[in-house]
Structure formats: structure tokens, C-alpha cells
Write a protein that holds these residues in place. Sequence first.
Motif, mmCIF file in Angstrom:
data_model
loop_
_atom_site.group_PDB
_atom_site.id
_atom_site.type_symbol
_atom_site.label_atom_id
_atom_site.label_comp_id
_atom_site.label_asym_id
_atom_site.label_seq_id
_atom_site.Cartn_x
_atom_site.Cartn_y
_atom_site.Cartn_z
ATOM 1 N N GLU A 182 38.341 50.767 56.718
ATOM 2 C CA GLU A 182 36.479 50.803 57.591
ATOM 3 C C GLU A 182 35.997 49.979 56.740
ATOM 4 O O GLU A 182 35.297 49.110 57.020
ATOM 5 C CB GLU A 182 36.517 51.979 57.742
ATOM 6 C CG GLU A 182 37.005 52.988 58.716
ATOM 7 C CD GLU A 182 36.546 54.281 58.538
ATOM 8 O OE1 GLU A 182 37.583 54.790 59.508
ATOM 9 O OE2 GLU A 182 36.041 54.702 58.222
ATOM 10 N N GLY A 183 36.207 50.152 55.303
ATOM 11 C CA GLY A 183 34.977 49.287 54.504
ATOM 12 C C GLY A 183 35.109 48.338 53.919
ATOM 13 O O GLY A 183 34.677 47.689 53.350
ATOM 14 N N LEU A 184 36.229 47.751 53.762
ATOM 15 C CA LEU A 184 37.067 46.493 53.643
ATOM 16 C C LEU A 184 37.861 45.677 53.892
ATOM 17 O O LEU A 184 38.253 44.462 53.748
ATOM 18 C CB LEU A 184 38.263 47.161 51.768
ATOM 19 C CG LEU A 184 37.476 48.229 50.708
ATOM 20 C CD1 LEU A 184 38.418 48.228 49.709
ATOM 21 C CD2 LEU A 184 36.408 47.496 50.399
ATOM 22 N N LEU A 192 31.383 53.729 48.485
ATOM 23 C CA LEU A 192 30.192 52.685 49.389
ATOM 24 C C LEU A 192 30.735 51.525 49.012
ATOM 25 O O LEU A 192 29.941 50.836 49.756
ATOM 26 C CB LEU A 192 28.758 53.526 48.733
ATOM 27 C CG LEU A 192 28.132 54.631 48.601
ATOM 28 C CD1 LEU A 192 26.915 54.758 48.134
ATOM 29 C CD2 LEU A 192 28.632 54.234 49.913
ATOM 30 N N SER A 193 31.739 51.399 48.094
ATOM 31 C CA SER A 193 31.934 49.686 47.851
ATOM 32 C C SER A 193 32.471 49.219 49.386
ATOM 33 O O SER A 193 33.139 49.510 50.217
ATOM 34 C CB SER A 193 32.611 50.066 47.142
ATOM 35 O OG SER A 193 34.119 48.798 46.238
ATOM 36 N N GLN A 194 32.726 47.689 49.114
ATOM 37 C CA GLN A 194 32.494 46.970 50.103
ATOM 38 C C GLN A 194 33.551 45.807 49.237
ATOM 39 O O GLN A 194 33.806 44.679 50.375
ATOM 40 C CB GLN A 194 31.781 46.033 51.602
ATOM 41 C CG GLN A 194 30.824 47.618 51.353
ATOM 42 C CD GLN A 194 29.680 46.390 52.657
ATOM 43 O OE1 GLN A 194 29.397 45.563 52.530
ATOM 44 N NE2 GLN A 194 29.183 47.506 53.716
ATOM 45 N N SER A 195 33.872 46.049 47.646
ATOM 46 C CA SER A 195 34.093 45.054 47.548
ATOM 47 C C SER A 195 35.995 45.025 47.119
ATOM 48 O O SER A 195 36.134 46.186 46.277
ATOM 49 C CB SER A 195 34.244 43.961 46.531
ATOM 50 O OG SER A 195 34.653 43.830 45.279
ATOM 51 N N LEU A 196 37.017 44.575 47.595
ATOM 52 C CA LEU A 196 38.290 45.907 47.142
ATOM 53 C C LEU A 196 38.611 45.159 45.304
ATOM 54 O O LEU A 196 39.179 46.629 45.250
ATOM 55 C CB LEU A 196 39.200 44.295 47.612
ATOM 56 C CG LEU A 196 40.893 44.883 47.303
ATOM 57 C CD1 LEU A 196 41.576 45.904 47.240
ATOM 58 C CD2 LEU A 196 41.662 43.422 47.549
#
Length: 426
Positions: A258-260, A323-327
Amino acid sequence: MQNTLPSSLRPFLLLWAGQALSVLGGAVSYAAASMWLATIYFPLPADKPALASALTWLSLSYALPGILATPFAGVLADRYPRGAVMRLADLCSGVFCGLVALLAFADALTLPLLYLLIALTAVSASIHGAALWGAYVLLVPEKHLTRANALMGSLWTGAGLVAPGLALLLLARGEGLGLAFGLDAASFFVAALTLLLVRVPPTPKRETPPEAGLWAEASAGWHFLRVRPALLVTFLTFAALNFAAAPLAPLEPLLVREGLAADLSGREMTVAAALALIGTVTSVGGLLGSALMTVWGGVKRGRGWLIFGLCALSGTAQIVYGLSQSLWLTAAMMGLFVFTLPVADTHLSTMLQTQIPPDLQGRVFAVRQMLAQSVSPLSIVLFGGLAGRVPAGQILAGLGVFAVIASLLPLLKQDVRQMGNEETTP
């Protein structure tokens, strides 16, 4: 020598080597069982509900019996010679794993039998763990306890790094599950043989009369904590932190998907590859934390500040992770989260081992384990269900906030801040 373990610790290192084999064997068999369920027993997309149920039962069969057995495991560890208790527990675990292997080779293994034999292994592992934790202080000089705890803690992180790959290689063969549990059984037998070469000194006994009856003995660990509020607060806080951290592993695939999604699309990377990268960074972080404690040896005073400060740092890492969207940021935060664990836990374990009477350590350890582990199944079930309606990252970030608050509140108490400054065993 300040930064190396002396030759006088050879008995402990021999014990460590035997346990390394059994921990690795257990990690491989668990990973193999999970993969076997997902790829062989329930291979079809339509099997998803049955697979989810089977994986839940597999997890519970490892967790719940050990939790229920911990109070009596502590009594056995304190009442009988700890070397003999560990040896017998290893032999029992080897027999149970061997039965799984034989049933798998004979194509006669059913899921109820698998869960039952794993549950029996979990009970013997609980008994072994209580005796092992109390054996450190009998084998290792107090000044080296921190390094010994760090070395022992590194086993689980190291096993987590290599076990999935080994399990995958074994399952590539038609009889992979039987091989995995057969190797696990062999590792327990080798660990039991290793204990024949290690003489664990007898547990020193105080002059106070023993508690009357098994239940009274089992409750002695609770009584010890009840009159020591700082330790009780510490144990309850770590239970709260386990509650916050328990959903990390089961919700990680959802978080990555979902986030990444945008980051992975830009990198042309699959979810499986991202999970493998995060898992590797996570294991490396844990190994670095254990290595730091092995070389450094930790602080002697101000342990309360350090322990709960590190717990707050790990909670902060969990917030950013969710909350991160960076791998790479996600992987780094998980590595930082796991890096703090052996540093904090090693300080806590050393403090407990030096301040709890040796003949009570098994029972106090049992209370610690029961409090820490009992909340995990509840948390997984609660937030696993919620993840169907709320993004996994938001759930994990919210639990990270809870972890930071839970870590900082104990520092409001002076006796917690000064915890571990005492130099003598009560």
C-alpha cells in the motif's frame, strides 16, 4: 581485557554454540512450515481463507503453549539443576521435531498433528528458556554478563537472517518439510550433547524456607515483583511495547504493497523483492546491535535512562516506518528499530541477573516472558482485522506513538530512572 571475552568463558561459549544450532534449526523449521502451508498444502488462490486460518493456528501453536507453561517452567528451572533441565528439554524438543519429520516423510502428517507436536515443542522450549536465562549468572562472571547476554541475543537475529533462504532450499526438494524438521531435531540432540560438556554450577539457595506447593512456588516471581515497583513497571512497560510491535511482521506485506507502491513502481521492483530487502536490513540492524553490546559491554549506571530512551527511539522509528513512502527509508527505520532491541534488552537482562537471587531467577524470568508474550496474539488478531479497513502504515504509526508514550512514562518515576545503579544482589 576490556573488549574481548576471556578464555575462562569457554563453558559459556560452548553452551552458546550448541544453542546456536538449535535456534537456527527452529527458525528453519518454522519458516519451512509457513512456506509449506502457503505453497504446497494450500497452493490455490481460492485457498486464501484456509491458508490464513492455518497460518494463524501455526503461530498460536508456537506461542500460546509456551506462554501457559512459563510459570511452571520457572519453578522447574529454580528447583532442579539447570544444566539437566536444559538437556532434558532439548531432548524432548528433538523427539517432537523428529516425529514431525517422520510423519512428513511417511506422508502421514495432518495439520492437527503438526500443531500438537509444535505445541509440545513450545512447552519444552519454555522450560529450556527459563533454565538457560538463569544459567548465565552461574557460568559467567558478573563483569562479562552484558557481553554474554548480547552474544546469546544475537542468535535469534542471525537465525532470522539465514533461515528463510535455507527453508526455501529445503522445500525445493520434494521432502523439504521432513528435512527441515529432521535437521531441527538433530540440532536439538547436538545441543543436548553439548550440554554434557558444560558443567552448570548448582543454583545457590538462600536460607529462607521454600514455598509450599507448586502454585505457591510459581507465584513467588510475582511476589518478588510486587514489592519492587520499579521492576514491575518495567515488565508492564515491555508488555505494552510488545503489544505495539507485534503487528509489525504480519502487516509488513500490506504496508509495502500500500505505502510503497509508487516507489516500487519507479524502481521496477516487486513486493517480494522489497520484503526481502527490508528483511535483510532488519536482520543486519539486530546483528549490529548485538555486536555493539558484545564489544562495548554497556553502561554500569543510568541503565533506566538508557533502556527506556532506546525504547522511545524504537517507537519513533516505528512511526516513520509506518508513514514512509520510500523503500530505503522504510528499510532503514526497521533496521534502526531492531538495532535498539539487543542494546536495551541486554542491559535489562544483565540488571535482572545481577539483582535477582539466583534461586528465584527462573520464576521471575517466567513472569517476564509471560507478560511480554501474552499480549502479542491479542495485538495481532485485533490489528490484523483492522488492517482490512485502515491502511497498515497508519496502524503501525499509531502504535509507534503509543510505544513512545509508554517508553517515556516510566521515566517520571525516580526509582525507574535510578534502576540498575545498585551494585549488590538483594
